[in-house]
Design an enzyme around this catalytic site. Structure first.
Site, PDB file in Angstrom:
ATOM      1  N   HIS A 166       2.488 -42.725 -60.159  1.00 16.20           N
ATOM      2  CA  HIS A 166       2.678 -41.265 -59.842  1.00 16.20           C
ATOM      3  C   HIS A 166       2.670 -40.879 -61.408  1.00 16.20           C
ATOM      4  O   HIS A 166       3.042 -41.254 -62.039  1.00 16.20           O
ATOM      5  CB  HIS A 166       4.110 -41.076 -59.142  1.00 16.20           C
ATOM      6  N   CYS A 260      12.083 -38.523 -60.327  1.00 19.83           N
ATOM      7  CA  CYS A 260      11.709 -38.759 -58.677  1.00 19.83           C
ATOM      8  C   CYS A 260      12.931 -38.410 -57.735  1.00 19.83           C
ATOM      9  O   CYS A 260      12.576 -38.242 -56.627  1.00 19.83           O
ATOM     10  CB  CYS A 260      11.576 -40.162 -58.544  1.00 19.83           C
TER      11      CYS A 260
END
Ligand code: ARG
Length: 273
Positions: A166, A260
């Site tokens: 990511h 996150c």
């Protein structure tokens, strides 16, 4: 006075390593529930001490990765672009996220069929531009569609290392024109795009990048990361930031860390909307 920053978090009551969808995850290395809860709480308390208003998403049994609220979707003003997850294991989170955002006054938007997009995990504003990681999770077409919807320029960056799957694992805007990054996570073209659009860059070293140095939460001039990132902390201090280290090893087992576990609801520090 500026209103206090708002961040969405989801307590790790049902967090665990129940499937393997990135190279950090191994079902044979499960998480320790109590330790995960303590680490999450410490991150939560560090943020509230900095004046952040934490909103809570209620945890759901059977959705171990719901704790990673950065992936719920992308927030732009009062619009919530709900993630279209690549893996079915996580796609089950979407109805939960959408219900929360609808109940909190956001307009829910859906990515077109077939365009994967994993929200703020892969799309980060720095100044006027939206930096967009693609290939491993999100599709470039999803980013382009999003850019058209919000009228922002999208700068696609191909992610080439499966450990940095990511964008928020290898890139963190600090302020307009300033960011932390891990250059080996990008191809040569991506590195040039970042270098030519962001004049001030801190490069994380390999050891610290693997401690998720780039997965930082930025609140004003405060930067919160996992422990074990001393070089990054020194560099941040030189630039006038205050680094905070919170041990988040239990979440590393799922391939996640500070950033996150959060989703900023009122616009990231580095974003110019
Ligand atoms: N296990 C989760 C996944 O692979 C971790 C997500 C981490 N989130 C992030 N924004 N990098 O999807």
């Amino acid at each position: 006075m500026r209103p206090s920053p708002r961040i969405l978090m989801c307590p790790p009551d049902y967090y665990g390593i129940e499937y393997e969808i990135n190279p950090w995850m191994s079902r044979s290395r499960g998480s320790h529930g109590d330790v995960a809860r303590q680490q999450w709480q410490k991150l939560h308390d560090t943020l509230t001490d900095l004046g952040v208003q934490i909103e809570r998403l209620a945890p759901v049994r059977g959705l171990p990765d719901l704790v990673f609220t950065a992936n719920a979707g992308l927030v732009y003003r009062d619009r919530f672009f709900s993630s279209r997850f690549r893996y079915p294991e996580r796609a089950r989170e979407s109805p939960i996220n959408e219900a929360w955002f609808a109940a909190h006054g956001f307009r829910i938007e859906q990515f077109p069929e077939g365009c994967y997009h994993e929200g703020a995990g892969d799309a980060l504003f720095c100044g006027e531009n939206l930096f967009a990681g693609y290939r491993i999770r999100s599709d470039v077409r999803g980013h382009q569609w999003l850019g058209e919807q919000i009228g922002k320029r999208v700068l696609p960056l191909e992610l080439v290392n499966p450990y940095f799957y990511h964008l928020d694992t290898c890139f963190c805007p600090l302020a307009p024109g300033e960011a932390i990054w891990y250059p080996p996570a990008f191809d040569e073209y991506g590195r040039r795009v970042i270098e030519s659009h962001i004049p001030r860059l801190i490069a994380a070293n390999q050891v610290e990048a693997k401690r998720f140095a780039c997965n930082a939460v930025v609140v004003g001039r405060h930067v919160i990361t996992n422990t074990g990132c001393p070089d990054l902390a020194d560099q941040l201090r030189r630039w006038g930031y205050t680094p905070h280290a919170v041990e988040l090893d239990e979440f590393l087992k799922a391939g996640g860390s500070a950033k996150c576990l959060t989703l900023r609801l009122d616009g990231e520090e580095a974003a110019i909307w």
